[in-house]
Design an enzyme around this catalytic site. Structure first.
Site, PDB file in Angstrom:
ATOM      1  N   ARG A  46      26.481  18.684  76.674  1.00  0.00           N
ATOM      2  CA  ARG A  46      26.202  18.797  75.240  1.00  0.00           C
ATOM      3  C   ARG A  46      25.728  17.478  74.617  1.00  0.00           C
ATOM      4  O   ARG A  46      25.298  17.460  73.470  1.00  0.00           O
ATOM      5  CB  ARG A  46      27.433  19.303  74.490  1.00  0.00           C
ATOM      6  N   HIS A  64      24.747  16.938  85.387  1.00  0.00           N
ATOM      7  CA  HIS A  64      24.617  15.498  85.148  1.00  0.00           C
ATOM      8  C   HIS A  64      25.470  14.769  86.181  1.00  0.00           C
ATOM      9  O   HIS A  64      26.088  15.415  87.053  1.00  0.00           O
ATOM     10  CB  HIS A  64      25.017  15.151  83.712  1.00  0.00           C
ATOM     11  N   HIS A 121      28.893  16.171  87.130  1.00  0.00           N
ATOM     12  CA  HIS A 121      28.905  17.277  88.107  1.00  0.00           C
ATOM     13  C   HIS A 121      28.598  16.759  89.507  1.00  0.00           C
ATOM     14  O   HIS A 121      29.225  17.181  90.479  1.00  0.00           O
ATOM     15  CB  HIS A 121      27.832  18.324  87.767  1.00  0.00           C
ATOM     16  N   GLN A 127      41.544  22.664  80.195  1.00  0.00           N
ATOM     17  CA  GLN A 127      40.988  23.646  81.139  1.00  0.00           C
ATOM     18  C   GLN A 127      41.545  23.405  82.538  1.00  0.00           C
ATOM     19  O   GLN A 127      42.007  24.324  83.216  1.00  0.00           O
ATOM     20  CB  GLN A 127      39.453  23.523  81.142  1.00  0.00           C
ATOM     21  N   GLN A 146      33.397  32.754  77.372  1.00  0.00           N
ATOM     22  CA  GLN A 146      34.166  31.586  76.911  1.00  0.00           C
ATOM     23  C   GLN A 146      33.567  30.951  75.658  1.00  0.00           C
ATOM     24  O   GLN A 146      34.085  29.967  75.154  1.00  0.00           O
ATOM     25  CB  GLN A 146      34.327  30.560  78.019  1.00  0.00           C
TER      26      GLN A 146
HETATM   27  O1  PAF Z   1      33.797  23.539  82.801  1.00  0.00           O
HETATM   28  C1  PAF Z   1      32.904  24.409  82.889  1.00  0.00           C
HETATM   29  O2  PAF Z   1      31.720  24.113  83.103  1.00  0.00           O
HETATM   30  C2  PAF Z   1      33.271  25.875  82.708  1.00  0.00           C
HETATM   31  O3  PAF Z   1      34.272  26.027  81.771  1.00  0.00           O
HETATM   32  C3  PAF Z   1      33.612  26.582  84.012  1.00  0.00           C
HETATM   33  C4  PAF Z   1      34.860  26.005  84.653  1.00  0.00           C
HETATM   34  C5  PAF Z   1      32.444  26.477  84.989  1.00  0.00           C
HETATM   35  C6  PAF Z   1      33.889  28.070  83.747  1.00  0.00           C
HETATM   36  O4  PAF Z   1      32.797  28.697  83.178  1.00  0.00           O
END
Ligand code: PAF
Length: 275
Positions: A184, A31, A34, A150, A58
């Site tokens: 999401r 989206h 990104h 993260q 994850q």
């Molecule tokens: O933020 C994300 O999309 C994911 O957590 C990542 C950093 C690509 C790791 O899978």
């Protein structure tokens, strides 16, 4: 743009790159959030690599791994248009091995906030990001501030493992109504989407309180909780911490993060404000 799906093909394409490399790891369903990371990477580097990999490690048992949105064709077009040089879309088997080495999230910072609700989630994130860093060997890697914990844990991993990579923190991208962009968001019905706006509104209000001089974390949290509880279905947390993720009682200029996680319908949403 070269699209590659395994390490061997990636390595060949990577060897042809000359100059600096910016890397944007993603799980696809791209989206505007990104795209803004990719565009920044294109501006700041000679070459840009994007990865699309829905990383199974994850996701916790019962989470949305199977229904996580996948939009391969559209993603390839978007990357091409944005000026990506290599798009790496590995299969699970080309990334993970049997009985393999593990990177573990820090025992404290990896198990609070998101890590408390999703224990083990950050082990999976850090494991795959370490692999992707080693595969792509970037000079800079771009991460959104929306996944604040993260981002901070990846910065910590880079620091603690002496990785020669600059982590670039990128601003949250929002829809015109204020909702932070997330892959999401497609799960939300019209009514849920309207109610989800309480999340960004509560953060905006907290920002205003701080601008007008309020420094008490408990007062700001109380106000946010009141607003959020009117609209969301399950408020998981509202926390105000410093950038090392320690709880604080007064807001510190340039060193405060306000974090919200809530469920609207069955969709889990997170958002935050960096002060
Ligand atoms: O933020 C994300 O999309 C994911 O957590 C990542 C950093 C690509 C790791 O899978």
């Amino acid at each position: 743009m070269t699209v590659v799906r395994d390490y061997k093909a990636f390595k060949e394409a990577r060897e042809l790159l000359d100059g600096s490399v910016g890397f944007v790891p993603t799980m696809g369903a791209l989206h505007e959030g990104h795209i803004s990371l990719i565009k920044r990477a294109v501006k700041e580097n000679d070459n840009v690599i994007v990865s699309i990999f829905v990383n199974p490690t994850q996701f916790l048992e019962g989470e949305d791994l199977d229904k996580y949105p996948r939009k391969e064709e559209a993603d390839i077009k978007l990357c091409e248009l944005a000026g990506v040089d290599i798009l790496f879309m590995p299969t699970i088997d080309s990334i993970y091995f049997e009985d393999e080495m593990k990177i573990l999230a820090p025992a404290v910072a990896g198990y609070i906030l998101e890590g408390a609700i999703r224990p083990g989630h950050f082990n999976g994130v850090l494991q795959v990001v370490m692999k992707l860093f080693n595969i792509t060997r970037p000079n800079r890697a771009y991460f959104g501030k929306k996944d604040a914990q993260q981002l901070l844990l990846i910065e910590k991993m880079v620091n603690d493992y002496f990785l020669p990579i600059d982590i670039v923190e990128c601003d949250i991208v929002r829809d015109s109504d204020g909702l932070a962009l997330s892959s999401r968001n497609v799960y939300l019905s019209d009514d849920e989407r309207k109610r989800a706006l309480a999340i960004s509104k509560s953060l905006k209000r907290a920002g205003k309180m701080i601008m007008s001089g309020e420094r008490s974390v408990s007062k700001i949290k109380d106000d946010m909780i009141r607003l959020l509880k009117e609209s969301v279905d399950e408020l998981e947390y509202v926390e105000i911490v410093d950038k090392a993720l320690n709880t604080i009682s007064t807001v510190q200029e340039q060193n405060t993060l306000i974090l919200v996680a809530a469920k609207v319908g069955n969709t889990r949403l997170i958002d935050n404000l960096w002060i």
